[in-house]
Every structure is written in C-alpha cells, then in structure tokens.
Design an enzyme around this catalytic site. Structure first.
Site, PDB file in Angstrom:
ATOM      1  CE1 TYR A   1      56.116 -20.524  26.716  1.00  0.00           C
ATOM      2  CE2 TYR A   1      58.276 -19.573  26.271  1.00  0.00           C
ATOM      3  CZ  TYR A   1      57.161 -19.693  27.079  1.00  0.00           C
ATOM      4  OH  TYR A   1      57.092 -18.984  28.250  1.00  0.00           O
TER       5      TYR A   1
ATOM      6  CG  HIS B   1      48.478 -20.440  29.200  1.00  0.00           C
ATOM      7  ND1 HIS B   1      48.934 -19.161  28.983  1.00  0.00           N
ATOM      8  CD2 HIS B   1      47.391 -20.331  29.980  1.00  0.00           C
ATOM      9  CE1 HIS B   1      48.153 -18.313  29.627  1.00  0.00           C
ATOM     10  NE2 HIS B   1      47.199 -18.998  30.237  1.00  0.00           N
TER      11      HIS B   1
HETATM   12  O1  CA2 Z   1      52.713 -21.110  27.844  1.00  0.00           O
HETATM   13  C1  CA2 Z   1      52.233 -20.085  27.332  1.00  0.00           C
HETATM   14  O2  CA2 Z   1      51.606 -20.085  26.296  1.00  0.00           O
HETATM   15  C2  CA2 Z   1      52.467 -18.735  28.017  1.00  0.00           C
HETATM   16  O3  CA2 Z   1      51.293 -17.957  27.864  1.00  0.00           O
HETATM   17  C3  CA2 Z   1      53.637 -18.087  27.296  1.00  0.00           C
HETATM   18  C4  CA2 Z   1      54.076 -16.773  27.922  1.00  0.00           C
HETATM   19  C5  CA2 Z   1      54.320 -16.945  29.422  1.00  0.00           C
HETATM   20  O4  CA2 Z   1      54.637 -15.692  30.014  1.00  0.00           O
HETATM   21  C6  CA2 Z   1      53.105 -17.545  30.117  1.00  0.00           C
HETATM   22  O5  CA2 Z   1      53.426 -17.726  31.478  1.00  0.00           O
HETATM   23  C7  CA2 Z   1      52.745 -18.877  29.511  1.00  0.00           C
HETATM   24  C8  CA2 Z   1      55.380 -16.266  27.290  1.00  0.00           C
HETATM   25  C9  CA2 Z   1      55.310 -16.085  25.813  1.00  0.00           C
HETATM   26  C10 CA2 Z   1      56.685 -15.873  25.315  1.00  0.00           C
HETATM   27  O6  CA2 Z   1      56.857 -16.621  24.145  1.00  0.00           O
HETATM   28  C11 CA2 Z   1      58.125 -16.841  23.716  1.00  0.00           C
HETATM   29  C12 CA2 Z   1      58.240 -17.686  22.644  1.00  0.00           C
HETATM   30  C13 CA2 Z   1      59.466 -17.987  22.139  1.00  0.00           C
HETATM   31  C14 CA2 Z   1      60.596 -17.437  22.713  1.00  0.00           C
HETATM   32  C15 CA2 Z   1      60.490 -16.581  23.777  1.00  0.00           C
HETATM   33  C16 CA2 Z   1      59.241 -16.278  24.279  1.00  0.00           C
END
Ligand code: CA2
Length: 152
Positions: free
Chosen positions: A26, A103
């Site tokens: 991310y 995303h």
């Molecule tokens: O890629 C993306 O932006 C997502 O929406 C992020 C979601 C995921 O479930 C989607 O499939 C794709 C997850 C967000 C979690 O964000 C975190 C950030 C840092 C550490 C842990 C989780």
C-alpha cells in the site's frame, strides 16, 4: 455551478493504517498525507475536497446518503468492503452523483476474492494500482466529469 464543486473522498476499513504497515502493498504515504494532497490538488482543479475515513460500514452508508444533499461528486476506496458490501452498493446507486472508485493496489493482480467489486457497478469509473497518486487521478477525472455535465 457558481460555487466550487464539493467533492467527498471516503476511505473505508483499515485505510487509517496506511503508511504504518504493509508498505510493499500500500506504499508509505499516510492517510493524512493523501487527504492533504487531495485538498491541495482539488483546489488547483477548482474543487473543494472533504475527506473522511471510517472502519464502520453503517457510518459509510450514512455519509454516502448525506452526500446527496451536500456534495457534487464522490470518490471512494471502500477497502475490504469493496468485495462484500451490498449495503454500500445500494447507497451508492441511490445518490445520483458521479462516483469514482479508487484502489491503491492493482486488485486484479491479487487474490481472486479481490477481483469482484460491488462498488464498480455503481461507479462511473475505477482507478486502481497507482498507489496514492490514484486519488489525485480520480480528482482529475471527477473535474472532467463535472465539466462535461455542466456543458450538456
Ligand atoms: O488497494 C486498495 O486500496 C484496497 O481497497 C485496500 C483494502 C483491500 O481490502 C482491497 O482489496 C484493496 C485494504 C485496506 C487495508 O489497508 C491497510 C493499510 C496498511 C496496512 C494494513 C492495511
């Protein structure tokens, strides 16, 4: 539109953790940094940008419903709810505003459960895989959408 168009940027569950964990997936940019960049870029594009994040599905539904009265366009990264939430889909379908789904990661390069999005069916378009830049790209796309609407 006499006033600057008002854009609401919504982030869903766990996106408050950005920049603190899983930087390989991310990136290292925090949510606060993304929100501030969105505000600045929105201003350059002649739009006012408000950002909110919630880990609660119901709160996101309430904000989406409310946007109908207060905003001209919606940008949403629904996090994991993207792949599960009919409630978010129903709310998005009901508001009648331009919607752009964002995303950070390229969900199509990841696990198959991330390949389906309930948000996409309600959205004008989807931007994924460009990290934090994707939010700024979404603002640019929103500015174009609103301009086209104005011209029609
Ligand atoms: O890629 C993306 O932006 C997502 O929406 C992020 C979601 C995921 O479930 C989607 O499939 C794709 C997850 C967000 C979690 O964000 C975190 C950030 C840092 C550490 C842990 C989780």
């Amino acid at each position: 539109m006499a006033q600057a168009p008002a854009i609401l940027v919504l982030n869903g569950p766990n996106l408050n953790l950005l920049g603190t964990r899983e930087p390989d997936v991310y990136g290292r940019t925090t949510l606060a940094e993304i929100e501030s960049a969105c505000r600045d870029h929105g201003q350059d594009l002649g739009m006012s940008v408000e950002s909110r994040q919630s880990n609660a599905e119901g709160e996101l539904v309430d904000w989406i419903q409310g946007a109908r009265q207060s905003h001209d366009g919606l940008i949403i990264n629904a996090g994991g709810l993207t792949h599960t939430s009919i409630a978010l889909f129903d709310a998005l379908q009901a508001i009648g505003l331009p919607i752009i789904e964002v995303h950070l990661s390229n969900i199509y390069q990841r696990e198959s459960f991330r390949h389906h999005s309930y948000i996409s069916k309600a959205a004008n378009g989807v931007i994924c895989g460009f990290g934090a830049q994707g939010y700024l790209m979404a603002l640019e796309a929103m500015a174009r959408l609103l301009k086209t609407e104005e011209e029609v």
